[in-house]
Structures are given as structure tokens and as C-alpha cells.
Write a protein that holds these residues in place. Sequence first.
Motif, PDB file in Angstrom:
ATOM      1  N   ARG A   1      95.733  23.116  14.075  1.00  0.00           N
ATOM      2  CA  ARG A   1      95.947  22.872  15.364  1.00  0.00           C
ATOM      3  C   ARG A   1      95.230  21.846  16.173  1.00  0.00           C
ATOM      4  NH1 ARG A   1      94.503  27.876  13.694  1.00  0.00           N
ATOM      5  NH2 ARG A   1      95.982  29.768  14.060  1.00  0.00           N
TER       6      ARG A   1
ATOM      7  N   LYS B   1     100.655  16.905  23.952  1.00  0.00           N
ATOM      8  CA  LYS B   1     101.400  17.242  22.940  1.00  0.00           C
ATOM      9  C   LYS B   1     100.481  18.233  22.105  1.00  0.00           C
ATOM     10  CE  LYS B   1     103.376  12.477  22.607  1.00  0.00           C
ATOM     11  NZ  LYS B   1     103.394  11.400  21.927  1.00  0.00           N
TER      12      LYS B   1
ATOM     13  N   SER C   1     100.518  20.168  18.467  1.00  0.00           N
ATOM     14  CA  SER C   1     100.715  20.213  17.063  1.00  0.00           C
ATOM     15  C   SER C   1     100.308  21.645  16.395  1.00  0.00           C
ATOM     16  CB  SER C   1     100.546  19.179  16.355  1.00  0.00           C
ATOM     17  OG  SER C   1     100.915  19.142  15.106  1.00  0.00           O
ATOM     18  N   HIS C   2     100.917  22.289  15.658  1.00  0.00           N
ATOM     19  CA  HIS C   2     100.562  23.409  14.799  1.00  0.00           C
ATOM     20  C   HIS C   2     100.954  23.522  13.513  1.00  0.00           C
ATOM     21  CE1 HIS C   2      99.854  28.151  14.606  1.00  0.00           C
ATOM     22  NE2 HIS C   2      99.244  27.412  13.818  1.00  0.00           N
ATOM     23  N   TYR C   3     100.105  23.263  12.421  1.00  0.00           N
ATOM     24  CA  TYR C   3     100.670  23.274  10.755  1.00  0.00           C
ATOM     25  C   TYR C   3     100.431  24.858  10.715  1.00  0.00           C
ATOM     26  CZ  TYR C   3     100.360  23.233   5.991  1.00  0.00           C
ATOM     27  OH  TYR C   3     100.410  23.466   4.782  1.00  0.00           O
TER      28      TYR C   3
ATOM     29  N   THR D   1     104.781  22.470  10.314  1.00  0.00           N
ATOM     30  CA  THR D   1     104.467  21.734  11.391  1.00  0.00           C
ATOM     31  C   THR D   1     105.306  22.188  12.547  1.00  0.00           C
ATOM     32  OG1 THR D   1     102.865  20.248  10.036  1.00  0.00           O
ATOM     33  CG2 THR D   1     103.127  20.086  12.682  1.00  0.00           C
ATOM     34  N   TYR D   2     104.902  22.668  13.564  1.00  0.00           N
ATOM     35  CA  TYR D   2     105.483  22.962  14.976  1.00  0.00           C
ATOM     36  C   TYR D   2     105.044  22.048  16.007  1.00  0.00           C
ATOM     37  CZ  TYR D   2     106.921  27.086  12.494  1.00  0.00           C
ATOM     38  OH  TYR D   2     107.570  28.144  11.539  1.00  0.00           O
ATOM     39  N   THR D   3     105.719  21.584  16.739  1.00  0.00           N
ATOM     40  CA  THR D   3     105.470  20.529  17.717  1.00  0.00           C
ATOM     41  C   THR D   3     105.952  20.776  19.033  1.00  0.00           C
ATOM     42  OG1 THR D   3     106.753  18.947  17.283  1.00  0.00           O
ATOM     43  CG2 THR D   3     104.924  18.850  15.975  1.00  0.00           C
ATOM     44  N   SER D   4     105.267  20.382  20.159  1.00  0.00           N
ATOM     45  CA  SER D   4     105.920  20.624  21.438  1.00  0.00           C
ATOM     46  C   SER D   4     105.277  19.703  22.227  1.00  0.00           C
ATOM     47  CB  SER D   4     105.955  22.074  22.041  1.00  0.00           C
ATOM     48  OG  SER D   4     104.453  22.390  22.203  1.00  0.00           O
ATOM     49  N   GLU D   5     106.183  19.205  23.447  1.00  0.00           N
ATOM     50  CA  GLU D   5     105.514  18.326  24.410  1.00  0.00           C
ATOM     51  C   GLU D   5     105.844  18.780  25.694  1.00  0.00           C
ATOM     52  OE1 GLU D   5     107.253  14.329  23.745  1.00  0.00           O
ATOM     53  OE2 GLU D   5     106.924  14.341  21.515  1.00  0.00           O
TER      54      GLU D   5
ATOM     55  N   SER E   1     110.032  21.582  18.844  1.00  0.00           N
ATOM     56  CA  SER E   1     110.730  21.301  17.499  1.00  0.00           C
ATOM     57  C   SER E   1     111.150  22.752  17.176  1.00  0.00           C
ATOM     58  CB  SER E   1     109.643  20.931  16.484  1.00  0.00           C
ATOM     59  OG  SER E   1     108.615  21.964  16.159  1.00  0.00           O
TER      60      SER E   1
END
Length: 211
Positions: free
Chosen positions: A59, A90, A92-94, A101-105, A128
Amino acid sequence: MSSAVLRTAAALTAALAATVALTSASAASADQRQERPAYASVTGSAEFTLPYIKDNDVRTFTFDAHAVPYSRPLPGAPTGLPTDARGTVKVSHYSAERHITYTSEGQVDCLVTGPHTATLTAVITKVSAGGPPDVGKRLGFSVYDGGKDTGKSRDRVGFSWNGVNLLPGSGKGEPEDAPVGTCMAPAPYAPVTKGGYTVHHADLLPPPPGK
């Protein structure tokens, strides 16, 4: 040596001493101004662990948040608020279980700091594929800046989901996430394991003259 010459020398010495003192005081004031920025900020990127969950997920939060006081007019607050801010968050969570990996902004809308600490909020603008349905939602974050690392980071972060900001409900279903207002976030409870954050604290400012 005549008494007149002695008086002149003494006067010159006193004047020189006063000049040195003023110069030193000015330099000290300048240093203090440099050490205490006019506007707060939180920057940096770090991985962290959750103390109550043991897994192999990775994370990461990345912050680039800067105070811009009185820049967001609101109904009832036409001059904006002292906590107004801009910048980006930002996430990021793998997921080790899903190997993805899920990402958001998000766009920062509020920031408030104390010495070594900060809370900020951001409205999510992008997620994502497969990620949580957070677009348009305000999320809260907190940061503790533990200072210069000495082999192991002392920084910490916190965030407003994953069970720490719930509406208890009425017993008819699972608790729901509570709405997050501006600058709302829990204490920074998650230890940083890699990377780090820098918090520049600045006191909240009064409204500009004439507003």
C-alpha cells in the motif's frame, strides 16, 4: 593618547558593536522566517503496513498538497476558508491475493497542520479498472512526520476508510462508511516501511484585509 581620541575610539567601538548586533538579529529573524513557511504543505511518497492486518499487500500513498488559504468560495463563506488547499493525492494498492495493483487519484481541497502532523482531504477523480467506486467521494488522510530517518522511518499515515469511519447503523445491515468532511481524518496509525513524508507546518491565517 588624548581623552578626545579615547572618547572617539570608544564611540566607534560601541557603534560597531551595535551594527554587529543588529546584523545578527536580522540574520536570526531571516532564519526564523525560513524555518517557518507562510503556507503549510505535505509532500512525499511511502509504503506502509496496517497494524491490524498481516498480509503481503503493498500500500502506497503519494502526497503533493499545498495550502492556498481563502481560495475556494463557499455558500456562507464567500472568501473561502483558512484551510483551503490544492494538490494531488495518489493511492496505490497491490493485492497479493489477486496479483493486481489498484490505483486512484484525487484533488486536494483541504489541509491543516500542526508541528510534525497534518490532516488533508481529497476528492477522488480517477480509479483504475476494478478499483473501489470512489470517484466523486472525499477521502481523508493524516500524516505524522517523524523527522529524518535513522535506518528506520518513524513516519505514519492514517486514512478514513477500511473500518475507521463507520456509521454504526440500526442493526439492519452492515455498517456504512460515514461521509468525510473537509480536513477530516483519523490519527496516523499505520507505520511507514519505505519512503517518507515531509510536513511543513504553518499556522492558519486570518482573512485578508478587507474581506
